[in-house]
Design a protein around this motif. Structure first.
Motif, mmCIF file in Angstrom:
data_model
loop_
_atom_site.group_PDB
_atom_site.id
_atom_site.type_symbol
_atom_site.label_atom_id
_atom_site.label_comp_id
_atom_site.label_asym_id
_atom_site.label_seq_id
_atom_site.Cartn_x
_atom_site.Cartn_y
_atom_site.Cartn_z
ATOM 1 N N HIS A 51 29.116 33.318 41.303
ATOM 2 C CA HIS A 51 29.914 33.440 42.515
ATOM 3 C C HIS A 51 29.543 34.673 43.332
ATOM 4 C CE1 HIS A 51 33.169 31.034 40.117
ATOM 5 N NE2 HIS A 51 32.057 30.359 40.322
ATOM 6 N N ASN A 54 31.675 38.091 42.762
ATOM 7 C CA ASN A 54 31.693 38.859 41.518
ATOM 8 C C ASN A 54 30.358 38.787 40.763
ATOM 9 O OD1 ASN A 54 32.163 36.172 40.579
ATOM 10 N ND2 ASN A 54 34.350 36.589 40.328
ATOM 11 N N ARG A 100 27.910 29.725 45.494
ATOM 12 C CA ARG A 100 28.162 29.467 44.073
ATOM 13 C C ARG A 100 26.987 28.694 43.473
ATOM 14 N NH1 ARG A 100 34.150 29.339 43.228
ATOM 15 N NH2 ARG A 100 33.821 27.955 41.465
ATOM 16 N N SER A 305 37.242 28.355 33.741
ATOM 17 C CA SER A 305 37.537 28.001 35.136
ATOM 18 C C SER A 305 36.341 28.269 36.035
ATOM 19 C CB SER A 305 38.737 28.806 35.647
ATOM 20 O OG SER A 305 38.411 30.197 35.687
ATOM 21 N N GLU A 307 34.920 31.210 36.002
ATOM 22 C CA GLU A 307 34.944 32.645 36.293
ATOM 23 C C GLU A 307 34.519 33.520 35.117
ATOM 24 O OE1 GLU A 307 35.258 34.035 39.073
ATOM 25 O OE2 GLU A 307 36.164 32.518 40.344
ATOM 26 N N ASN A 310 31.097 35.225 35.311
ATOM 27 C CA ASN A 310 31.097 36.048 36.514
ATOM 28 C C ASN A 310 31.923 37.316 36.314
ATOM 29 O OD1 ASN A 310 29.773 34.467 38.921
ATOM 30 N ND2 ASN A 310 30.937 32.939 37.799
ATOM 31 N N LEU A 311 33.094 37.167 35.707
ATOM 32 C CA LEU A 311 33.943 38.334 35.468
ATOM 33 C C LEU A 311 33.312 39.289 34.470
ATOM 34 C CD1 LEU A 311 37.516 36.783 35.298
ATOM 35 C CD2 LEU A 311 36.567 38.203 37.115
ATOM 36 N N GLU A 348 43.021 36.525 37.712
ATOM 37 C CA GLU A 348 42.097 35.437 37.389
ATOM 38 C C GLU A 348 42.621 34.579 36.243
ATOM 39 O OE1 GLU A 348 39.720 34.432 39.080
ATOM 40 O OE2 GLU A 348 39.199 36.108 40.375
#
Length: 379
Positions: A51, A54, A100, A305, A307, A310-311, A348
């Protein structure tokens, strides 16, 4: 001249490697300790959409944007929603915007590994225990019989982190949902009906409590996740030592579904793998403990999800920047990082829980489709 504290990172996943790379960019020494025997000893999973806000931001901080763009799989960000009878509910093409884009997890990991000085990652170092020595120092013991003392320890070691207990009593809890993972190879020629159903990118067919999700990877490979809301004991009773028994048990749950969808189960060319979904509390946090912190799933394990990776990378990049910004005060750096990571991860985690409810809740998939198309999903 500033002498930076050497950083010991547990875990050579995307988060730990991003941290090591950002530290390297800023001239801060680090060592990454990884349980795996080598970079190629285990499959690194499937596709990731990285993404802009992030994951891509983290790679930019790491100075790896060009290398990242070289591994993007064009067209694979397409998606389609299907009904159980195979009809198309929603189709979205890859618009090429690169907000993305999709990459293979293993290729992204290799980009990060290639960016580090030789010897940064110590393979075959499975952590068996960690203990505080006082004064912010810790000792880490490994299954190979070695130990290391460190003044700055970072747990990037995922859901079952051996570092987390230094900071928190929280333990992952089963969500009630598990995935069963399998693959089809050379699908366009060997499994054409399933390949056509999946399309150019991702496809999913969801109903309350279950679904079939698949993604087209490189070389015509289809990666399937069959999702079911069932107790762990139910999955264990399928008998994963017998792949055909597992397939038969899953097929009983998807009786009457279109054969091009169920072929993703019945024609699977790898032994089915159970992937139970665990989470930490959405508001997980800890008090500042000298000399140690967490990133990625070790800090904020949540329902998938899109994320998670990415997180983890963003955590690694932000921690690296904080350490670079406070060269003479490690505790100030860790406090600054944690001040931001807690609210970010809480938000998140809430979003991930909402997405899971919309995907598999009583109104699935309709509220989920309204959400991803920007409509009022509450209506």
């Amino acid at each position: 001249m500033t002498t930076h504290t050497h950083v010991s990172i547990i875990g050579a996943g995307l988060g730990g490697l991003t941290l090591a790379r950002v530290l390297h960019v800023h001239g801060i020494p680090s060592t990454v300790y990884e349980a795996e025997a080598s970079p190629t000893s285990r499959s690194q999973g499937g596709m990731l959409d990285i993404h802009e806000n992030n994951g891509q931001a983290a790679l930019a901080t790491a100075g790896l944007t060009e290398e990242f763009r070289a591994i993007i799989l064009a067209g694979h960000a397409a998606s389609r929603a299907l009904t159980p009878d195979g009809s198309v509910l929603l189709e979205e093409e890859d618009d090429g915007s690169d907000t993305r884009p999709e990459v293979q997890r293993g290729e992204l990991r290799q980009v990060l590994l290639d960016s580090l000085p030789e010897g940064t990652v110590r393979w075959d170092h499975k952590v068996t225990g960690v203990r505080a020595l006082g004064g912010g120092r810790h000792e880490v013991g490994f299954a190979n019989g070695t130990t290391v003392e460190t003044a700055l320890l970072v747990g990037a070691d995922g859901a079952w982190s051996r570092v987390r207990p230094l900071l928190s009593d929280a333990k992952p809890v089963y969500t009630g949902t598990s995935f069963v993972e399998t693959y089809l190879y050379e699908a366009d020629t060997r499994h054409p009906a399933a390949a056509k159903a999946v399309g150019a990118g991702a496809a999913f067919s969801l109903v309350p409590g279950k679904g079939i999700q698949a993604h087209r990877e490189a070389s015509g490979r289809l990666h399937t996740y069959v999702a079911l809301q069932r107790p762990l004991e139910w999955f264990e009773a399928l008998g994963f030592e017998d792949p055909e028994s597992v397939k038969a048990g899953l097929m009983r749950e998807f009786e009457g579904w279109a054969p091009e969808l169920t072929a993703l189960i019945t024609d699977g060319e790898t032994d089915p793998v159970l992937r139970p979904l665990y989470t930490l509390p959405a508001d997980h946090r800890w008090e500042r403990v000298p000399g140690v912190t967490l990133i990625g799933d070790a800090a904020h394990l949540m329902i998938p999800s899109g994320e998670g990776a990415n997180l983890a990378m963003f955590d690694g990049a932000e921690l690296g920047k904080a350490l670079a910004a406070h060269p003479d005060d490690t505790e100030a750096a860790l406090a600054a990082y944690e001040r931001d990571v807690f609210p970010r991860s809480h938000e998140e985690a809430g979003q991930a829980s909402l997405i899971n409810e919309l995907m598999f809740g009583p109104d699935a998939p309709h509220r989920f489709l309204r959400l991803i198309t920007g409509q009022d999903w509450e209506s």
